[in-house]
Design an enzyme around this catalytic site. Structure first.
Site, mmCIF file in Angstrom:
data_model
loop_
_atom_site.group_PDB
_atom_site.id
_atom_site.type_symbol
_atom_site.label_atom_id
_atom_site.label_comp_id
_atom_site.label_asym_id
_atom_site.label_seq_id
_atom_site.Cartn_x
_atom_site.Cartn_y
_atom_site.Cartn_z
ATOM 1 C CB SER A 241 -65.505 -6.428 -15.727
ATOM 2 O OG SER A 241 -65.251 -5.182 -15.128
ATOM 3 C CE LYS A 288 -58.316 -1.178 -9.356
ATOM 4 N NZ LYS A 288 -59.041 0.043 -9.690
ATOM 5 C CD GLU A 300 -42.651 5.272 -18.201
ATOM 6 O OE1 GLU A 300 -42.567 6.039 -17.218
ATOM 7 O OE2 GLU A 300 -41.788 4.403 -18.453
ATOM 8 C CG ASP A 324 -58.545 2.185 -12.752
ATOM 9 O OD1 ASP A 324 -59.511 1.688 -13.369
ATOM 10 O OD2 ASP A 324 -58.060 1.683 -11.727
ATOM 11 N NE ARG A 374 -60.639 5.138 7.232
ATOM 12 C CZ ARG A 374 -61.045 3.879 7.159
ATOM 13 N NH1 ARG A 374 -62.187 3.527 7.719
ATOM 14 N NH2 ARG A 374 -60.338 2.973 6.516
ATOM 15 C CB THR A 375 -55.441 7.026 6.795
ATOM 16 O OG1 THR A 375 -56.389 6.010 7.095
ATOM 17 C CG2 THR A 375 -54.137 6.753 7.513
ATOM 18 C CE1 TYR A 438 -69.928 -1.509 -11.213
ATOM 19 C CE2 TYR A 438 -67.901 -0.270 -10.997
ATOM 20 C CZ TYR A 438 -68.558 -1.476 -11.043
ATOM 21 O OH TYR A 438 -67.854 -2.637 -10.895
ATOM 22 N N GLY A 459 -69.673 6.238 -11.618
ATOM 23 C CA GLY A 459 -68.482 5.518 -12.083
ATOM 24 C C GLY A 459 -68.691 4.637 -13.300
HETATM 25 P P1 NAP Z 1 -58.664 1.313 -1.871
HETATM 26 O O1 NAP Z 1 -57.309 1.428 -2.460
HETATM 27 O O2 NAP Z 1 -58.939 0.204 -0.918
HETATM 28 O O3 NAP Z 1 -58.992 2.707 -1.149
HETATM 29 C C1 NAP Z 1 -60.163 2.845 -0.378
HETATM 30 C C2 NAP Z 1 -60.341 4.301 0.040
HETATM 31 O O4 NAP Z 1 -61.578 4.362 0.783
HETATM 32 C C3 NAP Z 1 -59.237 4.807 0.959
HETATM 33 O O5 NAP Z 1 -59.046 6.185 0.742
HETATM 34 C C4 NAP Z 1 -59.859 4.580 2.350
HETATM 35 O O6 NAP Z 1 -59.364 5.454 3.360
HETATM 36 C C5 NAP Z 1 -61.299 4.940 2.068
HETATM 37 N N1 NAP Z 1 -62.189 4.389 3.075
HETATM 38 C C6 NAP Z 1 -62.434 3.072 3.300
HETATM 39 N N2 NAP Z 1 -63.304 2.955 4.334
HETATM 40 C C7 NAP Z 1 -63.584 4.223 4.732
HETATM 41 C C8 NAP Z 1 -64.414 4.754 5.761
HETATM 42 N N3 NAP Z 1 -65.125 3.944 6.560
HETATM 43 N N4 NAP Z 1 -64.483 6.094 5.901
HETATM 44 C C9 NAP Z 1 -63.782 6.903 5.085
HETATM 45 N N5 NAP Z 1 -62.961 6.461 4.105
HETATM 46 C C10 NAP Z 1 -62.878 5.130 3.929
HETATM 47 O O7 NAP Z 1 -59.779 1.183 -3.005
HETATM 48 P P2 NAP Z 1 -59.735 1.815 -4.484
HETATM 49 O O8 NAP Z 1 -59.183 0.843 -5.440
HETATM 50 O O9 NAP Z 1 -59.124 3.155 -4.397
HETATM 51 O O10 NAP Z 1 -61.304 1.921 -4.830
HETATM 52 C C11 NAP Z 1 -62.101 2.880 -4.180
HETATM 53 C C12 NAP Z 1 -63.482 2.967 -4.831
HETATM 54 O O11 NAP Z 1 -63.386 3.353 -6.186
HETATM 55 C C13 NAP Z 1 -64.251 1.648 -4.805
HETATM 56 O O12 NAP Z 1 -65.582 1.940 -4.501
HETATM 57 C C14 NAP Z 1 -64.141 1.157 -6.233
HETATM 58 O O13 NAP Z 1 -65.246 0.359 -6.605
HETATM 59 C C15 NAP Z 1 -64.153 2.467 -6.987
HETATM 60 N N6 NAP Z 1 -63.507 2.320 -8.306
HETATM 61 C C16 NAP Z 1 -64.286 2.493 -9.423
HETATM 62 C C17 NAP Z 1 -63.707 2.368 -10.668
HETATM 63 C C18 NAP Z 1 -64.557 2.559 -11.877
HETATM 64 O O14 NAP Z 1 -64.142 2.121 -12.959
HETATM 65 N N7 NAP Z 1 -65.701 3.186 -11.781
HETATM 66 C C19 NAP Z 1 -62.351 2.075 -10.795
HETATM 67 C C20 NAP Z 1 -61.576 1.939 -9.637
HETATM 68 C C21 NAP Z 1 -62.189 2.057 -8.397
HETATM 69 P P3 NAP Z 1 -58.128 4.989 4.305
HETATM 70 O O15 NAP Z 1 -56.886 5.310 3.532
HETATM 71 O O16 NAP Z 1 -58.305 5.827 5.495
HETATM 72 O O17 NAP Z 1 -58.298 3.523 4.567
#
Ligand code: NAP
Length: 486
Positions: A241, A288, A300, A324, A374-375, A438, A459
């Site tokens: 970024s 977040k 919103e 997002d 997972r959860t 990404y 991504g």
């Molecule tokens: P988050 O709120 O922490 O959520 C993480 C997710 O990953 C949850 O569903 C979690 O499951 C799961 N997870 C973590 N460890 C795991 C494991 N060992 N096995 C299976 N599932 C697992 O994070 P987030 O903000 O949603 O971001 C998630 C991903 O999206 C990141 O890689 C981030 O870089 C990417 N992202 C990319 C962009 C973009 O602009 N390209 C924007 C936002 C996010 P549980 O609920 O079971 O813990």
């Protein structure tokens, strides 16, 4: 000033680094403790080999250096450098523990300056201001503190102390990833210089190379009028970024700066950021959701997904936005058109903050979504929120066909880059596989999907599009089109 730290084994290697970065640097530090023994005897010739002012540093191991010789020999090397008949070093770095030497007086009278330094590799002293005040042995010495913030409280102590410590010349910096903003902001914090290392050979934790310092952070243009923005997350230093936002400011010729902050306590940090004059932040994992109770207002999109990736300064507080959603939809709209979502099906893997934005974006456009996490309770809760179906993540084979399968978990990026959430899912050609990650460009999930004939999206486009939407919120101006994001 940008100071290039020279930690080569020979003087000619160091001259090569100067040549490589000459257009970005104003001063160099010869780290003589890194030199081979045969080269060490030649150090007094070094200042005449370059047109730049040179700092002589011979750092002991306990202060983070490589000097293996006796202390007496180290002191004699400083004294010899001070009395050299050749063109002289402009500065010498003497540690706090050393006394003021007799020869220092002549050296200072002839225009030389002493940097009086202390290093803390384990934290930031609570009494940093007093430590700085007591550093100089004689008048004219420049106090230097290189300390190691371990958390947000340490970083704020360092930033506040540096700002309040109003000596004409000082060098105060934080080592490690958490300290990086103190290096980028050193002009605003009143530091005499910032240290940089050649790419790939960092002499101290947290050094940026001079080219990135100037090309990404526009170091020499930062002044008291520079409008400040940034990103908060943990970890955050891998983020692309700053390249995107700072490039946009450069193209628009607007005096703005965007800095990464590795933060564990957004509440305390955002209070400091208001006082310091920051106007906006991107928010990434894991903050977040954590920032939502801190908001004065939310739009919103934040209310719908309870996830906030953008903060805009609002009086003495912050308003929350979510870009997002628009970023995620952008590459799909390019494929399906704005009206081509209704009636399609999607599987969403994960139920975290990003998944909420994805599910909201798809469900509100008429896509039938099934969530796997997972959860499973979190999948169930998210499904209830948007009237979707849900299932357990542990059974990829049991998942039915969907037009689109979106990967939103962290599996696939460092340090779990050799994993994927549904290794037994059988892709069908004709599906779209979309991974929000990404880096790497192609995760295991995407690579398997591609080999099965799926169209794949990583991504990057989402990152760029959500960043451009933030840019508009930050500056009130569209992101310039003719840019190459880095
Ligand atoms: P988050 O709120 O922490 O959520 C993480 C997710 O990953 C949850 O569903 C979690 O499951 C799961 N997870 C973590 N460890 C795991 C494991 N060992 N096995 C299976 N599932 C697992 O994070 P987030 O903000 O949603 O971001 C998630 C991903 O999206 C990141 O890689 C981030 O870089 C990417 N992202 C990319 C962009 C973009 O602009 N390209 C924007 C936002 C996010 P549980 O609920 O079971 O813990």
């Amino acid at each position: 000033m940008i100071c290039l730290v020279l930690s080569g084994k020979t003087l000619s290697e160091n001259l090569g680094y100067i040549k490589q970065y000459r257009s970005y640097i104003q001063i160099v530090e010869l780290r003589a403790d890194f030199l081979d023994d045969s080269e060490f005897t030649l150090i007094n010739r070094f200042p005449e080999m370059t047109d730049l002012p040179v700092i002589l540093t011979i750092r002991k191991r306990e202060d983070g250096g490589h000097w293996r010789g006796r202390e007496k020999a180290r002191i004699e090397a400083f004294q010899l450098a001070a009395s050299s008949r050749l063109r002289r070093f402009s500065f010498m770095d003497l540690e706090e523990a050393l006394p003021s030497f007799e020869w220092e007086k002549d050296w200072i009278r002839e225009g030389g300056r002493i940097i009086r330094s202390f290093h803390d590799f384990n934290g930031v002293p609570m009494d940093l201001a007093a430590r700085l005040e007591n550093l100089p042995r004689v008048s004219g010495e420049i106090p230097k503190a290189a300390v190691t913030p371990l958390n947000t409280a340490d970083l704020l102590n360092l930033l506040r102390t540096t700002e309040a410590y109003s000596r004409e010349d000082k060098i105060v910096l934080g080592m490690g990833d958490i300290g990086i903003p103190t290096r980028i902001l050193s002009r605003r914090l009143g530091s005499f210089l910032t240290f940089c290392s050649p790419s790939g050979i960092s002499a101290a934790p947290g050094h940026i190379n001079p080219e990135s310092m100037e090309k990404i952070y526009h170091f020499s243009k930062i002044d008291n009028k520079t409008r400040l923005f940034g990103i908060i997350g943990n970890p955050v230093m891998h983020t692309l970024s700053p390249g995107l936002h700072n490039r946009g400011y450069e193209l628009l010729k607007t005096n703005c700066l965007y800095i990464p902050f590795q933060i564990d306590d957004p509440d305390e940090f955002l209070k400091w950021a208001v006082d310091f004059g920051f106007e906006g932040f991107s928010v990434t994992v894991p903050h977040k959701e954590r920032v939502i109770p801190l908001l004065r207002m939310m739009d919103e999109s934040v209310k719908a997904v309870l996830s906030c990736n953008t903060l805009i300064r609002s009086g003495s507080g912050w308003s929350g936005h979510n870009t997002d959603i628009a970023g995620f939809l952008s590459p799909l709209q390019a494929l399906w058109g704005v009206d081509g979502f209704k009636g399609r099906s999607a599987i969403v893997l994960g139920a975290g903050g990003a998944a909420r934005a994805v599910v909201h974006a798809l469900a509100s456009r008429g896509v039938a979504v099934t969530i796997y996490n997972r959860t499973s309770k979190k999948a169930e809760d998210l499904a209830a929120l948007f009237n979707c179906r849900w299932g357990r993540l542990d059974d990829g084979r049991g998942m039915e066909y969907a037009d689109l399968i979106v990967q939103t978990t962290i599996l696939g990026m460092f340090p779990v880059d050799n994993e994927e959430p549904v290794s037994d899912y059988i892709f069908s050609s004709g599906q779209i596989a979309y991974d929000l990650i990404y880096t790497p460009e192609e995760t295991l999930f995407l690579s398997r999907a591609r080999l099965s004939g799926c169209r794949i999206i990583n991504g990057m486009e989402m990152l760029v599009q959500q960043g451009k939407a933030q840019f508009l919120l930050f500056t009130g101006r569209d992101y310039p089109e003719d840019t190459v994001s880095s």
